[in-house]
Design a protein around this motif. Structure first.
Motif, PDB file in Angstrom:
ATOM      1  N   ALA A  11       0.808  -1.225   0.000  1.00  0.00           N
ATOM      2  CA  ALA A  11       0.000   0.000   0.000  1.00  0.00           C
ATOM      3  C   ALA A  11       0.842   1.276   0.000  1.00  0.00           C
ATOM      4  O   ALA A  11       0.360   2.321  -0.411  1.00  0.00           O
ATOM      5  N   ARG A  12       2.082   1.210   0.469  1.00  0.00           N
ATOM      6  CA  ARG A  12       2.979   2.377   0.547  1.00  0.00           C
ATOM      7  C   ARG A  12       2.293   3.589   1.170  1.00  0.00           C
ATOM      8  O   ARG A  12       2.276   4.682   0.618  1.00  0.00           O
ATOM      9  N   MET A  13       1.708   3.366   2.335  1.00  0.00           N
ATOM     10  CA  MET A  13       1.047   4.433   3.087  1.00  0.00           C
ATOM     11  C   MET A  13       1.458   4.360   4.546  1.00  0.00           C
ATOM     12  O   MET A  13       1.763   3.280   5.048  1.00  0.00           O
ATOM     13  N   CYS A  14       1.434   5.501   5.211  1.00  0.00           N
ATOM     14  CA  CYS A  14       1.700   5.523   6.644  1.00  0.00           C
ATOM     15  C   CYS A  14       0.416   5.122   7.378  1.00  0.00           C
ATOM     16  O   CYS A  14      -0.676   5.122   6.808  1.00  0.00           O
ATOM     17  N   ALA A  15       0.559   4.773   8.637  1.00  0.00           N
ATOM     18  CA  ALA A  15      -0.575   4.289   9.436  1.00  0.00           C
ATOM     19  C   ALA A  15      -1.697   5.323   9.523  1.00  0.00           C
ATOM     20  O   ALA A  15      -2.877   4.963   9.462  1.00  0.00           O
ATOM     21  N   SER A  16      -1.374   6.597   9.640  1.00  0.00           N
ATOM     22  CA  SER A  16      -2.420   7.620   9.750  1.00  0.00           C
ATOM     23  C   SER A  16      -3.228   7.737   8.457  1.00  0.00           C
ATOM     24  O   SER A  16      -4.437   7.951   8.494  1.00  0.00           O
ATOM     25  N   ARG A  17      -2.584   7.560   7.328  1.00  0.00           N
ATOM     26  CA  ARG A  17      -3.297   7.617   6.046  1.00  0.00           C
ATOM     27  C   ARG A  17      -4.209   6.395   5.885  1.00  0.00           C
ATOM     28  O   ARG A  17      -5.301   6.503   5.346  1.00  0.00           O
ATOM     29  N   SER A  35       4.613   1.536   5.543  1.00  0.00           N
ATOM     30  CA  SER A  35       5.709   1.179   4.650  1.00  0.00           C
ATOM     31  C   SER A  35       7.007   1.754   5.199  1.00  0.00           C
ATOM     32  O   SER A  35       7.013   2.770   5.894  1.00  0.00           O
ATOM     33  N   VAL A  36       8.122   1.072   4.891  1.00  0.00           N
ATOM     34  CA  VAL A  36       9.447   1.516   5.333  1.00  0.00           C
ATOM     35  C   VAL A  36      10.334   1.577   4.091  1.00  0.00           C
ATOM     36  O   VAL A  36      10.557   0.552   3.445  1.00  0.00           O
ATOM     37  N   GLY A  37      10.799   2.787   3.762  1.00  0.00           N
ATOM     38  CA  GLY A  37      11.627   2.931   2.570  1.00  0.00           C
ATOM     39  C   GLY A  37      10.850   2.547   1.323  1.00  0.00           C
ATOM     40  O   GLY A  37       9.742   3.008   1.100  1.00  0.00           O
ATOM     41  N   HIS A  38      11.434   1.662   0.527  1.00  0.00           N
ATOM     42  CA  HIS A  38      10.774   1.215  -0.704  1.00  0.00           C
ATOM     43  C   HIS A  38       9.861   0.016  -0.490  1.00  0.00           C
ATOM     44  O   HIS A  38       9.178  -0.412  -1.411  1.00  0.00           O
ATOM     45  N   SER A  39       9.875  -0.538   0.721  1.00  0.00           N
ATOM     46  CA  SER A  39       8.988  -1.681   0.990  1.00  0.00           C
ATOM     47  C   SER A  39       7.562  -1.182   1.152  1.00  0.00           C
ATOM     48  O   SER A  39       7.316  -0.123   1.719  1.00  0.00           O
TER      49      SER A  39
END
Length: 56
Positions: A11-17, A35-39
Motif C-alpha cells: 500500500a505504501r502508506m503511513c498508518a495515519s493515512r 511502509s518503510v523505505g521502498h517496501s
C-alpha cells in the motif's frame, strides 16, 4: 454490495493515512502496517460483524 474484509498489500502508506482511508471506505476497524523505505505497507479493513484476531 460492500465487502466485509479488504486487504491491501504494498500500500505504501503511513498508518495515519490508512486510518483515514478506513473511515472513507466506511469500515469500522483497520490494522495498518506502515511502509518503510521502498517496501510496501499492509492494510486490513473489516466490519464490526467480523471477528478478527492477530496471530503474529
Amino acid at each position: 454490495m460492500h465487502p466485509k474484509i479488504v486487504f491491501l498489500s504494498g500500500a505504501r502508506m503511513c498508518a495515519s493515512r490508512v486510518s483515514n482511508l478506513c473511515w472513507r471506505l466506511c469500515f469500522h476497524s483497520c490494522l495498518p502496517v506502515s511502509s518503510v523505505g521502498h517496501s510496501g505497507g499492509l492494510a486490513l479493513f473489516w466490519e464490526d460483524s467480523i471477528k478478527a484476531h492477530l496471530l503474529s
